[in-house]
Design an enzyme around this catalytic site. Structure first.
Site, PDB file in Angstrom:
ATOM      1  N   HIS A 141      40.000  67.964  -8.189  1.00 18.58           N
ATOM      2  CA  HIS A 141      38.808  67.464  -8.886  1.00 18.58           C
ATOM      3  C   HIS A 141      37.798  68.576  -9.124  1.00 18.58           C
ATOM      4  CE1 HIS A 141      39.581  63.110  -7.199  1.00 18.58           C
ATOM      5  NE2 HIS A 141      40.525  63.532  -8.025  1.00 18.58           N
ATOM      6  N   TYR A 142      38.274  69.785  -9.358  1.00 19.07           N
ATOM      7  CA  TYR A 142      37.347  70.901  -9.585  1.00 19.07           C
ATOM      8  C   TYR A 142      36.568  70.679 -10.881  1.00 19.07           C
ATOM      9  CZ  TYR A 142      41.675  72.345 -11.968  1.00 19.07           C
ATOM     10  OH  TYR A 142      42.814  72.377 -12.725  1.00 19.07           O
TER      11      TYR A 142
END
Length: 561
Positions: A491-492
């Site tokens: 989920h960067y």
């Protein structure tokens, strides 16, 4: 105490059509009747060397597909996707295939729908390289953003139209989101979360609600995934071209001598799978929109000469626009937790349940997976052929940030990335509190049936990897577990933040006719999984652009100028 039970969905599944890749530019209508978005998909080798469009979208992923579908209602749109059609990969369609995607990416399998990279933190990660982007290769969890996400946007200058936000979520959900049924493991964990005081029980909801809830999923009742690519089903197909295996190398900029006027984007240069160059140019009032993700969008800006001069100089990239914050404020949400072996076999079932802490500082999720093993290994060690069940937490809003920079001047090379996990003690404090809650969950009688007989009597979990600490009140033990079990949810986000790289309407500051619309603009990761909000954002910005630019007489698709 609230009663916890599973829910199922009775609504009919979406129609999923398997369709062969187009071999020519002639339109093909599946089943001889209803038109399918595959009519707009073309291998880039089939496209002309030079073309013009109202909008050029770089990236046919989680944001790019809904953005293109929306804009195509009134404008000529080109989408440039470096990967293949997700329908070319059977593993993208099922939950079992998720493990194969991860394994193929990590082992460097050619033509995988995901590409692996390892940050300088030493954590292995992936990025989608396929139509639908991350939504084609993720765990399918769907939940809307928390209030803090919209508050962070407002603090950066965004004036949210919450009516349009909600309508955009609903537009996405109508096409790709389903209500799941929980398996026995997730049902038990749900009850244990309530006993650990992660309350109330909110039943099924796609909203961000503190407590324990069942969330939406992009896997339908038939078990098949519905990625952002299916949002192209909303498109006006006569206005849409999606080029597959099209690698954009640079944004074409018109720079005025002496800097009297702002540079403006006039198109892009991309190469097809044979290495041949193509040039796509904008029509008057058109725009290039980057939707290549938190790595891809800042990466392309740097390769196009937009970024910090010191990051461009080593690669002899001419400076077009000095932009100190491109590639900065990059963050990734740490995933930590434990994995146990189930005493009986369960199907692979990715996360459908979440426990959201009262402060929304951490989220607890769970899943079961069956890892394929060689028959000889399974026969020699039957225990290894059981299901593994994972309990993991996500630090919701990490304060720690890092950056990315060029590894070379070749767009095919991943940029160098460092996230600086746990650089801030705030993040570690949130991880410790999440671990403490997980320890309480594991002590719940609800999970007693997932234990094995103990060596010295009693029953105990059999762990794969780090074990849960004995004393959940010992912060040092919990911190050690946070560090030992550190991995990623993929989920960067960040790298092109609103207020730093783009303005409140996602326009690149200092460059006309260029926007970024994807997770690279996020200062806060939205909700328990960002894909819902990334898809919403594509629809939202597309709707706003249509309202801003389209009139029947001024900027209609196909109108000669």
């Amino acid at each position: 105490m609230e009663k916890f039970k599973s829910f199922s969905l009775s609504s009919p599944p979406l129609i999923f059509l398997s369709f062969l890749f187009l071999s020519s530019l002639s339109p093909i209508s599946p089943s001889g009747g209803r038109r399918h978005y595959n009519e707009s998909l073309f291998d880039a080798t089939l496209l002309p060397n030079t073309s013009t469009y109202d909008f050029i979208i770089v990236g046919g992923g989680t944001a790019g597909c809904p953005l293109a579908a929306t804009l195509s209602q009134h404008f000529k749109v080109l989408v440039l996707e470096s990967g293949r059609n997700n329908q070319d990969y059977p593993q993208t369609a099922t939950e079992d295939g998720f493990l194969q995607i991860l394994a193929d990416a990590s082992s460097g399998v050619a033509n995988s729908p995901a590409q692996s990279f390892t940050s300088l933190d030493g954590v292995s990660n992936i990025r989608g390289r396929v139509l639908g982007g991350g939504s084609s290769v993720n765990g399918g969890f769907y939940s809307r953003a928390q209030p803090a996400f919209f508050e962070a946007g407002a603090a950066a200058g965004i004036v949210w139209d919450m009516g349009l936000v909600n309508a955009s979520y609903e537009w996405v959900e109508k096409k790709v989101v389903h209500r799941p049924k929980l398996d026995i493991w997730q049902t038990a964990v749900g009850g244990a979360l309530l006993e650990a005081n992660v309350r109330p029980f909110n039943g099924f909801s796609v909203e961000h609600l503190e407590g324990t809830k069942i969330s939406g999923t992009t896997f339908g009742p038939d078990g098949r995934r519905h990625s952002a690519a299916e949002l192209l089903g909303y498109a006006k197909l006569t206005n849409l071209v999606v080029a597959l295996r099209a690698t954009v190398e640079k944004i074409l900029l018109d720079i005025h001598p002496g800097g009297l006027k702002k540079p403006f984007a006039k198109g892009v240069m991309y190469r097809d799978s044979l290495g041949r160059p193509h040039y796509a140019f904008l029509r008057p009032q058109g725009e290039v929109i980057l939707s290549a993700g938190a790595l891809g969008s800042p990466h392309l800006l740097l390769l196009s000469g937009i970024g910090p001069p010191n990051l461009l100089r080593p690669w002899h990239i001419p400076l077009a626009v000095s932009h100190p914050f491109v590639g900065q404020f990059l963050a990734d949400n740490p995933q930590t937790g434990v994995t146990i072996i189930s005493p009986f076999r369960l199907p692979t079932y990715l996360s459908k349940l979440v426990g959201i802490s009262n402060s929304s500082s951490f989220y607890i999720e769970t899943s079961t997976k069956n890892t394929p093993l060689h028959p000889q290994i399974s026969a020699a060690s039957p225990i290894l052929n059981h299901t593994i069940a994972s309990l993991f937490e996500k630090v919701a809003c990490p304060v720690s940030t890092g950056s990315l920079w060029l590894a070379s001047a070749d767009v095919q090379d991943n940029p160098v990335v460092k996230f600086n996990y746990f650089a801030s003690p705030v993040d570690m404090g949130q991880c410790i509190e999440g671990m403490r809650t997980m320890a309480k969950v594991l002590k719940s009688p609800k999970l007693e049936g997932f234990k094995f007989p103990g060596v010295f009597g009693g029953k105990e979990f059999r762990y794969v990897g780090p074990e849960m600490v004995r004393d959940e009140e010992d912060d040092l033990q919990l911190e050690g577990l946070c560090r030992k079990s550190l991995t990623t949810f993929w989920h960067y986000h960040g790298g092109c933040l609103v207020g730093k790289v783009v303005d409140s309407e996602y326009r690149v500051i200092g460059v006309d006719s260029l926007r970024v619309v994807d997770g690279s603009t996020f200062a806060v990761s939205p909700g328990t999984n960002p894909q819902a909000t990334v898809m919403m954002l594509g629809r939202y910005v597309g709707s706003q652009l249509t309202k801003e630019k389209w009139t029947p007489n001024r900027f209609a698709a196909g109108k000669k100028r």
